[in-house]
Design a protein around this motif. Sequence first.
Motif, PDB file in Angstrom:
ATOM      1  N   HIS A   1      50.016 -71.980  33.148  1.00  0.00           N
ATOM      2  CA  HIS A   1      48.578 -73.628  33.001  1.00  0.00           C
ATOM      3  C   HIS A   1      47.914 -72.876  32.986  1.00  0.00           C
ATOM      4  O   HIS A   1      47.263 -71.805  34.203  1.00  0.00           O
ATOM      5  CB  HIS A   1      48.343 -74.513  33.975  1.00  0.00           C
ATOM      6  N   ARG A   2      46.650 -73.562  31.957  1.00  0.00           N
ATOM      7  CA  ARG A   2      45.152 -73.186  31.828  1.00  0.00           C
ATOM      8  C   ARG A   2      44.700 -73.758  32.665  1.00  0.00           C
ATOM      9  O   ARG A   2      44.593 -75.043  33.293  1.00  0.00           O
ATOM     10  CB  ARG A   2      44.989 -73.409  30.650  1.00  0.00           C
ATOM     11  N   ARG A   3      43.435 -73.017  33.715  1.00  0.00           N
ATOM     12  CA  ARG A   3      42.950 -73.448  34.472  1.00  0.00           C
ATOM     13  C   ARG A   3      41.584 -73.132  34.149  1.00  0.00           C
ATOM     14  O   ARG A   3      41.185 -72.377  33.251  1.00  0.00           O
ATOM     15  CB  ARG A   3      43.181 -73.458  35.954  1.00  0.00           C
ATOM     16  N   SER A   4      40.737 -73.885  34.715  1.00  0.00           N
ATOM     17  CA  SER A   4      39.387 -73.396  34.838  1.00  0.00           C
ATOM     18  C   SER A   4      38.912 -72.523  35.615  1.00  0.00           C
ATOM     19  O   SER A   4      39.479 -72.179  36.710  1.00  0.00           O
ATOM     20  CB  SER A   4      38.041 -74.870  35.215  1.00  0.00           C
ATOM     21  N   PRO A   5      37.905 -71.383  35.461  1.00  0.00           N
ATOM     22  CA  PRO A   5      37.705 -70.359  36.137  1.00  0.00           C
ATOM     23  C   PRO A   5      36.869 -71.013  37.566  1.00  0.00           C
ATOM     24  O   PRO A   5      35.716 -72.178  37.071  1.00  0.00           O
ATOM     25  CB  PRO A   5      35.998 -70.013  35.184  1.00  0.00           C
TER      26      PRO A   5
ATOM     27  N   PRO B   1      35.282 -63.535  36.532  1.00  0.00           N
ATOM     28  CA  PRO B   1      35.162 -63.674  35.272  1.00  0.00           C
ATOM     29  C   PRO B   1      35.690 -64.570  34.514  1.00  0.00           C
ATOM     30  O   PRO B   1      37.007 -65.218  34.553  1.00  0.00           O
ATOM     31  CB  PRO B   1      35.336 -62.313  35.175  1.00  0.00           C
ATOM     32  N   ALA B   2      35.331 -64.981  33.463  1.00  0.00           N
ATOM     33  CA  ALA B   2      35.719 -66.444  32.468  1.00  0.00           C
ATOM     34  C   ALA B   2      35.722 -65.919  31.871  1.00  0.00           C
ATOM     35  O   ALA B   2      34.204 -65.171  30.714  1.00  0.00           O
ATOM     36  CB  ALA B   2      34.730 -67.585  32.634  1.00  0.00           C
ATOM     37  N   VAL B   3      36.368 -66.221  30.337  1.00  0.00           N
ATOM     38  CA  VAL B   3      36.259 -66.240  28.542  1.00  0.00           C
ATOM     39  C   VAL B   3      36.183 -67.777  28.493  1.00  0.00           C
ATOM     40  O   VAL B   3      37.249 -68.561  28.560  1.00  0.00           O
ATOM     41  CB  VAL B   3      37.975 -65.640  28.891  1.00  0.00           C
ATOM     42  N   LYS B   4      35.322 -67.479  26.720  1.00  0.00           N
ATOM     43  CA  LYS B   4      35.825 -68.515  26.263  1.00  0.00           C
ATOM     44  C   LYS B   4      36.882 -68.798  25.553  1.00  0.00           C
ATOM     45  O   LYS B   4      37.175 -67.526  24.727  1.00  0.00           O
ATOM     46  CB  LYS B   4      34.229 -68.504  25.380  1.00  0.00           C
ATOM     47  N   LEU B   5      36.881 -69.870  24.673  1.00  0.00           N
ATOM     48  CA  LEU B   5      38.254 -69.828  24.155  1.00  0.00           C
ATOM     49  C   LEU B   5      38.214 -71.404  23.471  1.00  0.00           C
ATOM     50  O   LEU B   5      37.539 -71.344  23.155  1.00  0.00           O
ATOM     51  CB  LEU B   5      39.212 -70.441  24.509  1.00  0.00           C
TER      52      LEU B   5
ATOM     53  N   GLY C   1      38.611 -74.595  20.779  1.00  0.00           N
ATOM     54  CA  GLY C   1      38.340 -75.432  20.693  1.00  0.00           C
ATOM     55  C   GLY C   1      37.293 -75.821  21.705  1.00  0.00           C
ATOM     56  O   GLY C   1      37.822 -76.602  22.745  1.00  0.00           O
ATOM     57  N   GLY C   2      36.675 -75.227  22.594  1.00  0.00           N
ATOM     58  CA  GLY C   2      35.777 -75.357  24.101  1.00  0.00           C
ATOM     59  C   GLY C   2      36.289 -75.608  25.192  1.00  0.00           C
ATOM     60  O   GLY C   2      35.481 -75.535  25.863  1.00  0.00           O
ATOM     61  N   PHE C   3      37.444 -74.680  25.147  1.00  0.00           N
ATOM     62  CA  PHE C   3      37.680 -74.407  26.839  1.00  0.00           C
ATOM     63  C   PHE C   3      37.545 -72.781  26.899  1.00  0.00           C
ATOM     64  O   PHE C   3      37.252 -72.355  26.875  1.00  0.00           O
ATOM     65  CB  PHE C   3      39.082 -75.063  26.821  1.00  0.00           C
ATOM     66  N   SER C   4      37.681 -72.878  28.434  1.00  0.00           N
ATOM     67  CA  SER C   4      36.989 -71.850  29.334  1.00  0.00           C
ATOM     68  C   SER C   4      38.336 -71.428  29.735  1.00  0.00           C
ATOM     69  O   SER C   4      39.042 -72.513  30.590  1.00  0.00           O
ATOM     70  CB  SER C   4      36.364 -71.191  29.590  1.00  0.00           C
ATOM     71  N   ALA C   5      38.791 -70.080  30.362  1.00  0.00           N
ATOM     72  CA  ALA C   5      39.411 -69.291  31.123  1.00  0.00           C
ATOM     73  C   ALA C   5      39.728 -68.462  31.908  1.00  0.00           C
ATOM     74  O   ALA C   5      38.621 -68.040  31.512  1.00  0.00           O
ATOM     75  CB  ALA C   5      40.485 -69.295  30.259  1.00  0.00           C
ATOM     76  N   PRO C   6      40.064 -68.214  33.155  1.00  0.00           N
ATOM     77  CA  PRO C   6      39.824 -67.192  33.489  1.00  0.00           C
ATOM     78  C   PRO C   6      40.181 -65.744  33.352  1.00  0.00           C
ATOM     79  O   PRO C   6      41.017 -66.094  32.136  1.00  0.00           O
ATOM     80  CB  PRO C   6      40.492 -67.154  35.466  1.00  0.00           C
ATOM     81  N   LYS C   7      39.362 -64.955  33.323  1.00  0.00           N
ATOM     82  CA  LYS C   7      39.617 -63.472  32.505  1.00  0.00           C
ATOM     83  C   LYS C   7      41.564 -63.184  32.445  1.00  0.00           C
ATOM     84  O   LYS C   7      42.008 -62.819  32.032  1.00  0.00           O
ATOM     85  CB  LYS C   7      38.738 -62.694  33.040  1.00  0.00           C
ATOM     86  N   CYS C   8      41.890 -63.229  34.401  1.00  0.00           N
ATOM     87  CA  CYS C   8      42.752 -62.704  35.026  1.00  0.00           C
ATOM     88  C   CYS C   8      44.238 -63.628  33.564  1.00  0.00           C
ATOM     89  O   CYS C   8      44.452 -63.464  33.413  1.00  0.00           O
ATOM     90  CB  CYS C   8      43.079 -62.633  35.946  1.00  0.00           C
TER      91      CYS C   8
ATOM     92  N   VAL D   1      43.934 -64.659  30.394  1.00  0.00           N
ATOM     93  CA  VAL D   1      43.775 -64.262  29.073  1.00  0.00           C
ATOM     94  C   VAL D   1      44.855 -62.839  29.472  1.00  0.00           C
ATOM     95  O   VAL D   1      45.108 -62.477  28.535  1.00  0.00           O
ATOM     96  CB  VAL D   1      42.353 -63.738  29.106  1.00  0.00           C
ATOM     97  N   GLU D   2      44.333 -61.842  30.512  1.00  0.00           N
ATOM     98  CA  GLU D   2      45.082 -60.797  30.761  1.00  0.00           C
ATOM     99  C   GLU D   2      46.367 -60.714  31.210  1.00  0.00           C
ATOM    100  O   GLU D   2      47.346 -60.101  30.573  1.00  0.00           O
ATOM    101  CB  GLU D   2      44.148 -59.854  31.532  1.00  0.00           C
ATOM    102  N   PHE D   3      46.640 -62.070  31.752  1.00  0.00           N
ATOM    103  CA  PHE D   3      48.204 -62.215  31.954  1.00  0.00           C
ATOM    104  C   PHE D   3      49.424 -62.967  30.284  1.00  0.00           C
ATOM    105  O   PHE D   3      50.114 -61.736  30.053  1.00  0.00           O
ATOM    106  CB  PHE D   3      48.844 -62.984  32.809  1.00  0.00           C
ATOM    107  N   VAL D   4      48.253 -63.169  29.526  1.00  0.00           N
ATOM    108  CA  VAL D   4      48.343 -63.538  28.547  1.00  0.00           C
ATOM    109  C   VAL D   4      49.278 -62.311  27.436  1.00  0.00           C
ATOM    110  O   VAL D   4      50.567 -62.144  26.898  1.00  0.00           O
ATOM    111  CB  VAL D   4      47.847 -65.206  27.766  1.00  0.00           C
ATOM    112  N   LYS D   5      47.847 -61.233  27.603  1.00  0.00           N
ATOM    113  CA  LYS D   5      47.973 -60.073  26.618  1.00  0.00           C
ATOM    114  C   LYS D   5      49.671 -59.346  26.935  1.00  0.00           C
ATOM    115  O   LYS D   5      49.886 -59.075  25.706  1.00  0.00           O
ATOM    116  CB  LYS D   5      47.128 -59.417  26.875  1.00  0.00           C
ATOM    117  N   SER D   6      49.585 -59.701  28.552  1.00  0.00           N
ATOM    118  CA  SER D   6      50.812 -58.745  28.659  1.00  0.00           C
ATOM    119  C   SER D   6      51.638 -59.175  28.157  1.00  0.00           C
ATOM    120  O   SER D   6      52.771 -58.989  28.285  1.00  0.00           O
ATOM    121  CB  SER D   6      50.881 -58.890  30.533  1.00  0.00           C
TER     122      SER D   6
END
Lengths: 262, 329, 460
Positions: free
Chosen positions: C188-192, C197-201, C203-210, C212-217
Amino acid sequence: MICAGIDAGSRAIKIVLMDTDSRQVIAKGLIDQGVEQDKLASELFEALLKHSDINKKDVAKIVATGYGRNAVSIADTTITEITCQAVGVRQLVPKAMTVIDIGGQDSKLVQLDRTGKVRDFAMNDRCAAGTGRFLEVVAERLGIKLESLGDIAAKSKRPAVISSMCVVFAETEIIGLLTSGTPREDIIAGVQAAIAERVVTMAGRNLELPIIFTGGVAMISGMDLALKCALQKSVTVSPAPQMTGALGAAILASSQLNRRRP
Amino acid sequence: MKTIIYTCPYVPAEWIAAHGLRPSRIIPDAAGSTGPVVPIEGVCPYVRGFVNEVITGTQASAVVVTTVCDQMRRAFDIVVRKGKLAAFLMNVPSTWQSVAAQKLYLDELKRLGRFLIGLGGESPSTDALVKIMLEYDTARTSILAARGYLTSRRYSEAIARFNRDGKSGITRDITDKKPLTDGIPLLIIGGPLLREDFEILDVVENSGGRIVLDATETGERGMCAKFDRRRLRDDPLMELANAYFGGIQDAFRRPNSELYNWLKREIAARGARGIVFHRYVWCDIWHAELRRLKDCIDLPVLDIDTAGDNETYKHRTENRIRVFLEMLQ
Amino acid sequence: MSNTPKQITLQEWDQRYEQLQRAGMHQPDYGGPLGRHVEDGDYRLLKLRYDNSAAALRLWNFLLTEEQRLYQARTRGKKIVGTMKDLGTVPVMAYSLDNLVAFYPDGAWWIPCVMELSAGLLSIADSLGIDESFCPVRAMLGAFVTGAHFPIPDLLTCSVGATCDDFSAIAQRLNSLGYPILWWEIPHRRSPEHNEPAVKLPGGFSAPKCQVEFVKSQLELVKTALEELAGESLDEKKLSAGIQKANQVRAYLAELRQLAFTAKVCPLPALEMLVAEMLAIHFCSDRDETVIVLKELVGEVRSRVKAGKGVLAADAARIFWVNPVADLQVMNLLEDCGGRICGTEYLFSHALDTIPEDLPPTEALARIALADPMVGSSVDRAERICTDIRRFGSEAVLLSRIPGASHCALEGEVITEVVQANVDIPVLEIEVPPVTDSIRPTLRTRLEALVETVIERRKR
């Protein structure tokens, strides 16, 4: 000795009187269900006794079954309709392995083992869309008699799609179909197919043959065909489909009595 | 002491308690027909009951919701918009076989810890966490030991009481009782039970059955695994994560084959002769398991579905249970 | 028959087809008259109305020949990947490898509609215990059992976690029937949080870097499986090239949406717009052809907009449509009632966003996957809808509820509240089953009332 089985269903009360020793049916009767179902059951029972010239004292055991079984005060004990239907159908069709019972209030699927005992069952008692109530609704809405439904549905070339899970909404759908000019035979065939599909949902398709169809809805022509189509298996309407529950109750009453005898 | 409420078994009570806060796993009384979430076609009655209880009827300081089901995840949006409590949504992965999934759960526990500190909790020392974990472990052991002595309902209520009140809720009236042996041994499985659903357990017993395994989320299945005492002292948080994330089997997991393996083991150990399958209408996760359960487990399965309208389904449920026991007798 | 843009029936398409052929219309190998698809059992086509352009014909033929395309791919030795509950992430990876073809088994949810239930897929799902309380995507189970609508894939992937319970449960049921599935987790995407550490997504959203790292894995797991299936490695160069191609598709769709939703006169009907947008998910099993199909369609729409021509009245009510419909005919119905589509959110708006090309490719895909509207909160989704409403000038929102879908029951209320609070336009919620014939009058009443409301509001 005589035993009685009373099936207090949602639409009718059915009674079977049976000779305990010979297992022969002495009398059977049916009356429409009403508010005072205990009184109605007693009156029908009395009427059958009188008609058969039997003294009440000779009736050794009464088993009530069906939706209203707990309201039948003359009964000695109650047994659920699943068990009674299984026994009743087996009596009439000894090789039956699957029983589909569609009544006015619910529908049931009973799977039997080789000895006739209930192996598994499923019930649809939450949604009226899989029951005789659905047919009543469509008959009322179309202004035709229940017993004519099958003949009219037989003319259908393209059964309508009824998508709602709920009879209340399905009634709206029927109005919608009528408004859009859908032939009534297609609407009826669609409703019959929808009821049959709910049986498939209950049971899956891995049903053992022979499949016996019982309950009040089994008397409405076309429903057996709808079930055959949905299950893709042959389906046979039980003899006396409305009475199988009461018959089973009478047999079980006899069995209980015989077990108690020295 | 501030109370933190939750309903999902994947939220470790020990972790909240170790922060100096009071964990309370709540069970809604009923789905309810009033409140912010009214009965709507498609809404799971348990979710409805939970949201309504959280928003309207609690004295707690915060609520923890998890992502184990889609509707609960979306219920969180409503809790945040309409409720007054501080709210935390904890990601509990559906997959479980990868190290990444296990680490995600552990990281979520740490994030929950930060949330608890924000509420006034204190970061626990290792010793404090170990102590609390041992206390809970001992309490769970005593509850499990009571299974054979209590009626089905009292046993399930004992678990619920422990979850709600911690060790103070543990029953102490079992020592002088004889084991219960009457009735056809059955197990009940499904998602969580509403408090009003506990009546089902009475109906089973009154109809000649005996629940030998409460495998609902509210019952034994929702209890974490016993802690490994050696690992616990080495790294208590990791052990907590292992016992909860690795120890609770549920239908939402992908794949959920371990649930079936667990079930088969428990059925063999407890000699269950039938399965009472309890589900809420609109709970897709459990509903989809019904036919599979029938395919996989060589026992009769009774389906009890409820839309949360207790008064109308009560008669129906009693009838079904009675038929089921007639069949097994 | 003139070339004036308009909507025509299938029968009228027969004449139109001959006219276009006489005029020298170029057709691809999957081309041909639209009516031939009815012979395959696609009866619903007889009841729909279509855009009369050659570009729309190509679009429809492309859509309706996907099954053949998949079988041809297998015959040519390509491996087939079924990417379940995946709206535009794994297909980008799969199409980066030469000998893989990805498709979207969930797309079977339209078969009961298109074939008017004649394929019996929902009945099969019923018999497997997946009844009508589940989303119509349950038709997919039936399609796997019959094997009649797509080849059984060589690899099945399915995203789980912050997805819908219906699909997760249905996929698990499929798994239990003996189909191995590679499950990958999307949290579930949550706000940082503060100091996180935050990452811009997109569609104008953002998510914590962790996250993004998890989805990368997770995508790395999928990548390994794809490489094993393809027998070749998916290096960054190939994946970047695949992303560029996907972005080409997304760019055409972005232009198409901008043109179609903002033009004074609606240049392309809702149905064709829906089909076009769906191409973003898995390229209808041919990525390169998707580009050609969309290029032609955009060309047609550009010329119509330039000429000020369209298929609907200029005063049609501008409706923003939320969620895909199980019965395609409802898109026609809205237009019959005086509406037009000006904005859509079919639960895959992230698949229309540009995938960042200035990032390592797996990271870019992880970010796009986390931007999925299903993965975030209903409020996030509603706010994105509001942004698009402002952009396209929509005058009302039509929330099309999917029967049985676990997410629809609760999120409808949230979306309604957010839309009304932020942009103050009417919101109507309807439910659309696979075949709507029996509820058409009630649907029509609701849609007409919505259009009337919009027209009245204009007078304020």
